[in-house]
Design an enzyme around this catalytic site. Structure first.
Site, short mmCIF file in Angstrom:
data_model
loop_
_atom_site.label_atom_id
_atom_site.label_comp_id
_atom_site.label_asym_id
_atom_site.label_seq_id
_atom_site.Cartn_x
_atom_site.Cartn_y
_atom_site.Cartn_z
N ARG A 133 0.90 -0.98 0.01
CA ARG A 133 0.09 -0.05 -0.12
C ARG A 133 0.75 1.15 -0.07
O ARG A 133 2.06 1.12 0.59
CB ARG A 133 -0.86 0.00 1.10
N LYS A 158 -2.81 -2.75 7.19
CA LYS A 158 -4.26 -2.43 7.27
C LYS A 158 -4.57 -3.42 8.65
O LYS A 158 -4.31 -4.60 8.35
CB LYS A 158 -4.84 -2.62 6.26
N ARG A 236 -0.48 -2.20 -6.73
CA ARG A 236 -0.80 -3.30 -5.83
C ARG A 236 -1.92 -4.31 -6.52
O ARG A 236 -1.51 -5.53 -6.48
CB ARG A 236 -1.39 -2.81 -4.34
N HIS A 259 -4.45 -10.06 3.23
CA HIS A 259 -5.85 -10.26 3.31
C HIS A 259 -6.31 -11.05 4.30
O HIS A 259 -5.76 -12.16 4.44
CB HIS A 259 -6.20 -10.54 1.69
#
Length: 290
Positions: A133, A158, A236, A259
């Protein structure tokens, strides 16, 4: 800083929210207060309802912007000032089923080839070649680079999650080349400051600004003649798609991207005909002796 903002920030910290999430949630409440020109703790539930209609129908917030506004405001009223309003449980962000923009390998090379300044070219190259990111790229630090294992340690991505991503040899060579231009003991991409003085770059503790990287990318995209609505984050998405096209296992790609759910990563399987072709060949080979 007002007392309410301080208390909300502390509540967010106690909940374990990342710095970035704290900033976005506090900004969402500040925008609400600015809209009505008064402290958020004296805004009525009816006014809150009207505000959500305003950002939906007038401002036309995207799903992500709507989600941030809702989560930030909801956290403030429910956790910071302990106000239980039905409106906050009723409002939902709009659903979207959008596929991300993808650049081909050739298009990525064309864009990066149009980035003239070394610091931005290297930063964007690292973001693409490691699937980072934007903030993960600009905030890279020297200890994050493990050249013996050829990995990058991404800190507080994240969801405040750490992860390891593979470090290509060509990317390591670029990083070394650029780092030698400033020799900052902590930051890979220190802010150049005014005039880009080498002494300031070598001692600063502030990373390169995200807005400057976005601006350089947009300019390079335009110069490359590629008519796609791409942004730095597109690199990305492109990274994930290109790995899939190269036959990298989807589960590994999920790990590299950080993820939580394989469903999120599986989206990239729908973005490339080459991936479908690889899958078809693999199935035919597997079933050839039946």
């Amino acid at each position: 800083m007002t007392e309410l903002r301080r208390k909300m920030t502390e509540d967010l910290q106690l909940r374990g929210m990342s710095e970035r999430t704290q900033e976005m949630y506090v900004r969402a409440v500040r925008q609400l207060a600015q809209h009505y020109g008064k402290s958020p703790d004296i805004i009525t539930e009816e006014e809150l309802r009207d505000y959500f209609l305003y950002i939906k129908n007038v401002k036309k917030y995207s799903r992500s912007a709507s989600t941030i506004a809702l989560c930030g405001i909801k956290f403030f009223y429910e956790q910071t000032i302990k106000r239980d309003w039905p409106t906050l449980t009723f409002v939902r962000a709009p659903r979207e089923k959008k596929l991300p923009v993808i650049l081909s390998v050739e298009e990525v090379r064309r864009v990066l080839g149009n980035v003239k300044l070394l610091r931005y070219r290297v930063c964007l190259s690292v973001i693409y070649s490691c699937g980072l990111r934007l903030q993960e790229g600009t905030h890279l630090q020297v200890p994050d680079i493990d050249s013996s294992r050829m990995i990058i340690h991404v800190h507080c991505g994240k969801g405040a999650k750490d992860r390891y991503v593979p470090l290509p040899q060509s990317t390591l060579d670029l990083l070394r080349l650029y780092w030698k231009t400033h020799c900052n003991p902590l930051l890979i991409f220190p802010t150049p400051g005014r005039g880009g003085a080498s002494r300031a770059i070598s001692t600063t503790k502030e990373p390169m600004s995200k807005s400057s990287v976005q601006s350089v990318f947009k300019k390079a995209l335009k110069q490359s003649g590629i008519n796609k609505r791409a942004s730095v984050h597109t690199l990305r998405h492109s990274y994930a798609t290109h790995l899939l096209e190269a036959g990298v296992n989807l589960r590994l790609i999920q790990e590299y991207l950080g993820h939580n759910s394989p469903i999120t990563t599986a989206l990239y399987a729908h973005l490339t005909a080459k991936a479908l072709e690889i899958a078809s060949k693999s199935i035919n080979k597997l079933m050839s002796d039946l």
